[in-house]
Write a protein that holds these residues in place. Structure first.
Motif, PDB file in Angstrom:
ATOM      1  N   VAL A   1      43.261  36.117  37.165  1.00 32.21           N
ATOM      2  CA  VAL A   1      42.502  36.361  38.391  1.00 32.21           C
ATOM      3  C   VAL A   1      41.215  37.088  38.024  1.00 32.21           C
ATOM      4  N   GLN A   2      40.128  36.738  38.701  1.00 30.43           N
ATOM      5  CA  GLN A   2      38.874  37.475  38.561  1.00 30.43           C
ATOM      6  C   GLN A   2      38.401  37.936  39.930  1.00 30.43           C
ATOM      7  N   VAL A   3      37.707  39.083  39.955  1.00 25.30           N
ATOM      8  CA  VAL A   3      37.269  39.636  41.226  1.00 25.30           C
ATOM      9  C   VAL A   3      35.798  40.023  41.209  1.00 25.30           C
ATOM     10  N   ALA A   4      35.156  39.779  42.330  1.00 19.55           N
ATOM     11  CA  ALA A   4      33.821  40.255  42.695  1.00 19.55           C
ATOM     12  C   ALA A   4      33.720  40.004  44.187  1.00 19.55           C
ATOM     13  N   ASP A   5      32.848  40.750  44.863  1.00 17.87           N
ATOM     14  CA  ASP A   5      32.786  40.670  46.322  1.00 17.87           C
ATOM     15  C   ASP A   5      31.524  39.952  46.778  1.00 17.87           C
ATOM     16  N   PRO A   6      31.662  38.806  47.471  1.00 19.58           N
ATOM     17  CA  PRO A   6      30.502  38.149  48.064  1.00 19.58           C
ATOM     18  C   PRO A   6      29.922  39.022  49.182  1.00 19.58           C
ATOM     19  N   PRO A   7      28.643  38.837  49.530  1.00 17.32           N
ATOM     20  CA  PRO A   7      27.806  37.730  49.073  1.00 17.32           C
ATOM     21  C   PRO A   7      27.023  38.004  47.792  1.00 17.32           C
ATOM     22  N   ARG A   8      26.976  39.244  47.310  1.00 10.84           N
ATOM     23  CA  ARG A   8      26.075  39.566  46.195  1.00 10.84           C
ATOM     24  C   ARG A   8      26.792  39.809  44.870  1.00 10.84           C
ATOM     25  N   ARG A   9      28.050  39.556  44.815  1.00 11.92           N
ATOM     26  CA  ARG A   9      28.838  39.635  43.581  1.00 11.92           C
ATOM     27  C   ARG A   9      28.881  41.060  43.007  1.00 11.92           C
ATOM     28  N   HIS A  10      29.023  42.031  43.904  1.00  7.61           N
ATOM     29  CA  HIS A  10      29.161  43.414  43.470  1.00  7.61           C
ATOM     30  C   HIS A  10      30.640  43.823  43.449  1.00  7.61           C
ATOM     31  N   GLU A  11      30.894  45.119  43.346  1.00  8.47           N
ATOM     32  CA  GLU A  11      32.257  45.660  43.291  1.00  8.47           C
ATOM     33  C   GLU A  11      33.074  45.247  44.511  1.00  8.47           C
ATOM     34  N   PRO A  12      34.388  45.077  44.326  1.00  8.30           N
ATOM     35  CA  PRO A  12      35.273  44.937  45.487  1.00  8.30           C
ATOM     36  C   PRO A  12      35.054  46.086  46.465  1.00  8.30           C
ATOM     37  N   GLY A  13      35.012  45.720  47.751  1.00  5.53           N
ATOM     38  CA  GLY A  13      34.792  46.718  48.780  1.00  5.53           C
ATOM     39  C   GLY A  13      33.356  46.875  49.209  1.00  5.53           C
ATOM     40  N   THR A  14      32.443  46.147  48.582  1.00  2.74           N
ATOM     41  CA  THR A  14      31.025  46.257  48.927  1.00  2.74           C
ATOM     42  C   THR A  14      30.524  45.060  49.724  1.00  2.74           C
ATOM     43  N   GLY A  15      31.402  44.087  49.967  1.00  2.25           N
ATOM     44  CA  GLY A  15      30.971  42.876  50.641  1.00  2.25           C
ATOM     45  C   GLY A  15      31.894  42.482  51.769  1.00  2.25           C
ATOM     46  N   GLU A  16      32.202  41.192  51.846  1.00  2.00           N
ATOM     47  CA  GLU A  16      32.874  40.644  53.017  1.00  2.00           C
ATOM     48  C   GLU A  16      34.376  40.444  52.847  1.00  2.00           C
ATOM     49  N   THR A  17      34.915  40.712  51.669  1.00  2.00           N
ATOM     50  CA  THR A  17      36.299  40.356  51.366  1.00  2.00           C
ATOM     51  C   THR A  17      37.241  41.536  51.584  1.00  2.00           C
ATOM     52  N   ASN A  18      38.410  41.257  52.155  1.00  2.00           N
ATOM     53  CA  ASN A  18      39.428  42.291  52.356  1.00  2.00           C
ATOM     54  C   ASN A  18      40.265  42.404  51.083  1.00  2.00           C
ATOM     55  N   PHE A  19      39.758  43.183  50.136  1.00  2.00           N
ATOM     56  CA  PHE A  19      40.431  43.271  48.843  1.00  2.00           C
ATOM     57  C   PHE A  19      41.735  44.053  48.903  1.00  2.00           C
ATOM     58  N   ARG A  20      41.854  44.979  49.826  1.00  2.00           N
ATOM     59  CA  ARG A  20      43.120  45.712  49.913  1.00  2.00           C
ATOM     60  C   ARG A  20      44.276  44.744  50.179  1.00  2.00           C
ATOM     61  N   THR A  21      44.053  43.791  51.096  1.00  2.00           N
ATOM     62  CA  THR A  21      45.095  42.800  51.396  1.00  2.00           C
ATOM     63  C   THR A  21      45.333  41.878  50.208  1.00  2.00           C
ATOM     64  N   ILE A  22      44.257  41.493  49.519  1.00  2.00           N
ATOM     65  CA  ILE A  22      44.398  40.621  48.346  1.00  2.00           C
ATOM     66  C   ILE A  22      45.204  41.326  47.256  1.00  2.00           C
ATOM     67  N   PHE A  23      44.875  42.571  46.975  1.00  2.00           N
ATOM     68  CA  PHE A  23      45.605  43.301  45.934  1.00  2.00           C
ATOM     69  C   PHE A  23      47.058  43.535  46.339  1.00  2.00           C
ATOM     70  N   ASP A  24      47.289  43.805  47.604  1.00  2.00           N
ATOM     71  CA  ASP A  24      48.672  43.969  48.070  1.00  2.00           C
ATOM     72  C   ASP A  24      49.451  42.665  47.900  1.00  2.00           C
ATOM     73  N   THR A  25      48.802  41.527  48.158  1.00  2.00           N
ATOM     74  CA  THR A  25      49.441  40.220  47.995  1.00  2.00           C
ATOM     75  C   THR A  25      49.808  39.971  46.541  1.00  2.00           C
ATOM     76  N   ILE A  26      48.888  40.283  45.634  1.00  2.00           N
ATOM     77  CA  ILE A  26      49.168  40.099  44.210  1.00  2.00           C
ATOM     78  C   ILE A  26      50.284  41.039  43.758  1.00  2.00           C
ATOM     79  N   ARG A  27      50.207  42.289  44.192  1.00  2.00           N
ATOM     80  CA  ARG A  27      51.189  43.285  43.779  1.00  2.00           C
ATOM     81  C   ARG A  27      52.598  42.912  44.253  1.00  2.00           C
ATOM     82  N   ALA A  28      52.688  42.288  45.411  1.00  2.00           N
ATOM     83  CA  ALA A  28      53.991  41.926  45.970  1.00  2.00           C
ATOM     84  C   ALA A  28      54.548  40.633  45.375  1.00  2.00           C
TER      85      ALA A  28
END
Length: 262
Positions: free
Chosen positions: A206-233
């Motif tokens: 898996v690779q991560v970056a946050d659209p629209p500008r490809r910065h750190e998770p949490g700086t854009g439009e993606t709900n990374f907390r839910t994504i990480f919880d999904t992977i962890r589970a």
């Protein structure tokens, strides 16, 4: 829930220092693994020494690609007239991967050539991955396939997670799987959690970056907390590559790991 395991992409992170200094910088920041696309301007023995001295695991490299601005910049694996070159490139990548003890080689599909039908390009890509799979079968190196978004990579053969999965299914080999890039998937497809859940058996990395500008998770439009919880589970035990451009300093930007993934 399992603890998530992040590695640093040294093309994108720690650019405050020269490339060969980024190994120590990554280790100092707490990473235990690294990935980067193009090791080929350095001797494999030098890179191995840097990894060993820093106590790092090499997670992945890419197979060679053409120069920026050329049709081959996104790889040549789908190009019917480049089979000999693809074979030579993959053999070089495999040499490096074995020396570096890299878990993966990412084989970029490439941009479909003008005048080549999608079916022909797709068939060539599948054939090349079958060949590469056979070459790598007696090593500990596995092959990654990745879809890329049409905004950043117009004309790229693998346009969706389903396309990448279709190649893996057609090859039907234990050492070929999917690299699920959250950035690319969110831009073109969205609906990330159901896609992750459906594809996890085929996802090797898996690779991560946050659209629209490809910065750190949490700086854009993606709900990374839910994504990480999904992977962890899930049953996923692989690495999560940090392939993003920090807004500011690399180390200062790493606060997202504690805020979103722990």
């Amino acid at each position: 829930m399992a603890e998530l395991k992040f590695d640093a992409n040294l093309k994108w992170l720690f650019t405050e220092v020269d490339f060969l200094q980024r190994f120590d910088a990554a280790a100092k920041a707490g990473f235990t693994g690294v990935e980067y696309a193009a090791p080929y301007i350095y001797k494999a023995t030098e890179l191995k020494r840097r990894l060993t001295d820093a106590g790092l695991k090499q997670v992945l490299i890419n197979s060679p690609t053409g120069k920026p601005g050329t049709p081959e910049r996104q790889g040549i694996a789908c190009m019917p007239d480049k089979v000999t070159q693809f074979h030579a490139d993959f053999e070089l990548a495999l040499e490096y991967a074995v020396e570096l003890e890299s878990g993966f080689i990412h084989v970029m599909a490439g941009i479909r050539q003008e005048g080549v039908s999608r079916d022909r390009a797709f068939a060539r890509f599948v054939s090349n991955i079958i060949w590469a799979s056979e070459k790598a079968k007696d090593t500990n190196v596995r092959i990654l396939l990745e879809a890329q978004n049409k905004r950043d990579a117009p004309g790229f053969l693998l346009e969706s997670q389903a396309h990448a999965a279709a190649v893996a299914e057609a090859v039907d080999a234990d050492n070929v799987g999917i690299m699920f890039d959250v950035y690319h998937a969110q831009i073109d497809e969205g609906d990330l959690v159901p896609k992750l859940q459906a594809m996890l058996p085929q996802i090797f990395h898996v690779q991560v970056a946050d659209p629209p500008r490809r910065h750190e998770p949490g700086t854009g439009e993606t709900n990374f907390r839910t994504i990480f919880d999904t992977i962890r589970a899930s049953d996923y035990i692989g690495w999560i590559g940090c392939e993003y451009s920090p807004i500011g300093g690399t180390v200062e930007g790493l606060t997202w790991i504690k805020e979103l993934a722990q």
